[in-house]
Motif scaffolding. Structure first.
Motif, PDB file in Angstrom:
ATOM      1  N   ILE A 111       0.812  -1.209   0.000  1.00 33.60           N
ATOM      2  CA  ILE A 111       0.000   0.000   0.000  1.00 33.60           C
ATOM      3  C   ILE A 111       0.851   1.267   0.000  1.00 33.60           C
ATOM      4  O   ILE A 111       0.358   2.371  -0.216  1.00 33.60           O
ATOM      5  CB  ILE A 111      -0.977  -0.007   1.204  1.00 33.60           C
ATOM      6  CG1 ILE A 111      -2.255   0.777   0.890  1.00 33.60           C
ATOM      7  CG2 ILE A 111      -0.319   0.517   2.456  1.00 33.60           C
ATOM      8  CD1 ILE A 111      -3.263   0.018   0.099  1.00 33.60           C
ATOM      9  N   GLY A 112       2.168   1.119   0.281  1.00 35.19           N
ATOM     10  CA  GLY A 112       3.077   2.264   0.230  1.00 35.19           C
ATOM     11  C   GLY A 112       3.245   3.002   1.539  1.00 35.19           C
ATOM     12  O   GLY A 112       3.581   4.195   1.536  1.00 35.19           O
ATOM     13  N   ILE A 113       3.056   2.311   2.661  1.00 38.16           N
ATOM     14  CA  ILE A 113       3.278   2.925   3.984  1.00 38.16           C
ATOM     15  C   ILE A 113       4.725   2.661   4.372  1.00 38.16           C
ATOM     16  O   ILE A 113       5.122   1.512   4.603  1.00 38.16           O
ATOM     17  CB  ILE A 113       2.301   2.346   5.021  1.00 38.16           C
ATOM     18  CG1 ILE A 113       0.876   2.732   4.643  1.00 38.16           C
ATOM     19  CG2 ILE A 113       2.643   2.839   6.427  1.00 38.16           C
ATOM     20  CD1 ILE A 113      -0.182   2.005   5.428  1.00 38.16           C
ATOM     21  N   ARG A 114       5.519   3.720   4.478  1.00 43.55           N
ATOM     22  CA  ARG A 114       6.967   3.569   4.567  1.00 43.55           C
ATOM     23  C   ARG A 114       7.512   3.471   5.990  1.00 43.55           C
ATOM     24  O   ARG A 114       8.681   3.134   6.178  1.00 43.55           O
ATOM     25  CB  ARG A 114       7.653   4.723   3.826  1.00 43.55           C
ATOM     26  CG  ARG A 114       7.331   4.706   2.346  1.00 43.55           C
ATOM     27  CD  ARG A 114       8.180   5.655   1.540  1.00 43.55           C
ATOM     28  NE  ARG A 114       7.938   5.487   0.113  1.00 43.55           N
ATOM     29  CZ  ARG A 114       8.512   4.568  -0.641  1.00 43.55           C
ATOM     30  NH1 ARG A 114       9.373   3.725  -0.097  1.00 43.55           N
ATOM     31  NH2 ARG A 114       8.233   4.489  -1.922  1.00 43.55           N
ATOM     32  N   HIS A 115       6.683   3.750   6.975  1.00 47.24           N
ATOM     33  CA  HIS A 115       7.141   3.674   8.363  1.00 47.24           C
ATOM     34  C   HIS A 115       6.164   2.832   9.174  1.00 47.24           C
ATOM     35  O   HIS A 115       4.953   3.082   9.162  1.00 47.24           O
ATOM     36  CB  HIS A 115       7.267   5.069   8.973  1.00 47.24           C
ATOM     37  CG  HIS A 115       8.270   5.936   8.279  1.00 47.24           C
ATOM     38  ND1 HIS A 115       9.615   5.911   8.591  1.00 47.24           N
ATOM     39  CD2 HIS A 115       8.138   6.835   7.286  1.00 47.24           C
ATOM     40  CE1 HIS A 115      10.258   6.761   7.809  1.00 47.24           C
ATOM     41  NE2 HIS A 115       9.387   7.331   7.014  1.00 47.24           N
ATOM     42  N   LEU A 116       6.699   1.844   9.879  1.00 49.85           N
ATOM     43  CA  LEU A 116       5.900   0.929  10.685  1.00 49.85           C
ATOM     44  C   LEU A 116       6.565   0.747  12.039  1.00 49.85           C
ATOM     45  O   LEU A 116       7.767   0.475  12.117  1.00 49.85           O
ATOM     46  CB  LEU A 116       5.794  -0.436   9.978  1.00 49.85           C
ATOM     47  CG  LEU A 116       5.142  -1.584  10.755  1.00 49.85           C
ATOM     48  CD1 LEU A 116       3.671  -1.282  11.030  1.00 49.85           C
ATOM     49  CD2 LEU A 116       5.287  -2.893   9.973  1.00 49.85           C
TER      50      LEU A 116
END
Length: 248
Positions: free
Chosen positions: A65-70
């Motif tokens: 989905i393109g979420i770069r920070h977790l």
């Protein structure tokens, strides 16, 4: 199952087409033991293993989905004090044998640790420190922060202590101190604040997780226990975030 898959595909398309997506998602991975009992496992602690393995799915979903920070909350400092020694050792073993190898093995991710690492067994602390070192200089597009031995209030205490050790006098700090000064001394220094905090397992509280960093984050509480948390549940949390931010 087919209907659920089709619904997830439609929801993903909608989010990517016109949704407001978070840049940083933080997850309290709660309910491992309850999930194990729910599915009939003889040993509830096996839920921790399934929960650790499920982190790879979450990382894959973020990539997709393109979420770069977790950031994931694996264990609080309170957990390490109150849980039985065998359970803590079992959990730390999963961190060493599952979480760290998969984080390091995912070439698109850098790994960071947040928490009181001095509370951890030497082998666990070493594994996390080595993961940070091995991935620090990667040309990677994604950042995973593993919060273990973490307590948000103690983090603020440590940040203040670090500030006091920075060489400035009390008077100078009093006259010039800003929120950014404190942020630079947090365990998560250098990482953006979370936009969305998800907690699984039906608990409607954040349990000291990212108290400073999540001041303006959207909160999403899900009844599903962590190992049973599905891609569709993740997309629904993102939809909730998108709808909330879109209204603003």
């Amino acid at each position: 199952m087919i209907i659920r898959t089709l619904h997830a595909r439609r929801l993903r398309r909608r989010l990517l087409a016109d949704g407001v997506l978070p840049g940083h998602v933080a997850v309290v991975m709660d309910g491992n033991r309850r999930w194990a009992r729910q599915v009939g496992l003889d040993d509830p602690s096996l839920g921790h293993r399934h929960g650790a393995e499920h982190l790879q799915d979450l990382m894959d979903w973020c990539e997709d989905i393109g979420i770069r920070h977790l950031t994931v909350f694996v264990a609080s400092a309170d957990n390490l004090h109150k849980r039985a020694g065998t359970e803590v050792l079992n959990l730390m073993d999963h961190v060493e044998r599952i979480v760290v190898p998969r984080a390091v093995g995912s070439a698109r991710w850098r790994t960071h640790a947040a928490g009181r690492l001095d509370l951890l067994p030497d082998t666990t602390r070493h594994a996390l420190e080595l993961a940070e070192e091995e991935t620090r200089d990667r040309d990677a597009g994604f950042d995973l922060t593993v919060a273990v031995g973490y307590d948000g209030r103690h983090e603020l205490v440590d940040a203040v202590k670090s500030l006091l050790d920075s060489g400035k006098s009390i008077d100078e700090l009093s006259a010039t101190l800003t929120p950014d000064d404190i942020a630079r001394h947090l365990y998560t220094a250098g990482q953006p604040d979370p936009d969305l905090v998800i907690r699984t397992s039906g608990e409607v509280r954040i349990s000291g997780f990212l108290l400073w960093q999540a001041a303006f984050a959207e909160l999403h509480f899900c009844d599903v226990h962590w190992p049973g948390f599905r891609y569709l549940d993740f997309l629904r949390a993102l939809r909730s975030y998108s709808d909330s931010r879109g209204r603003r």
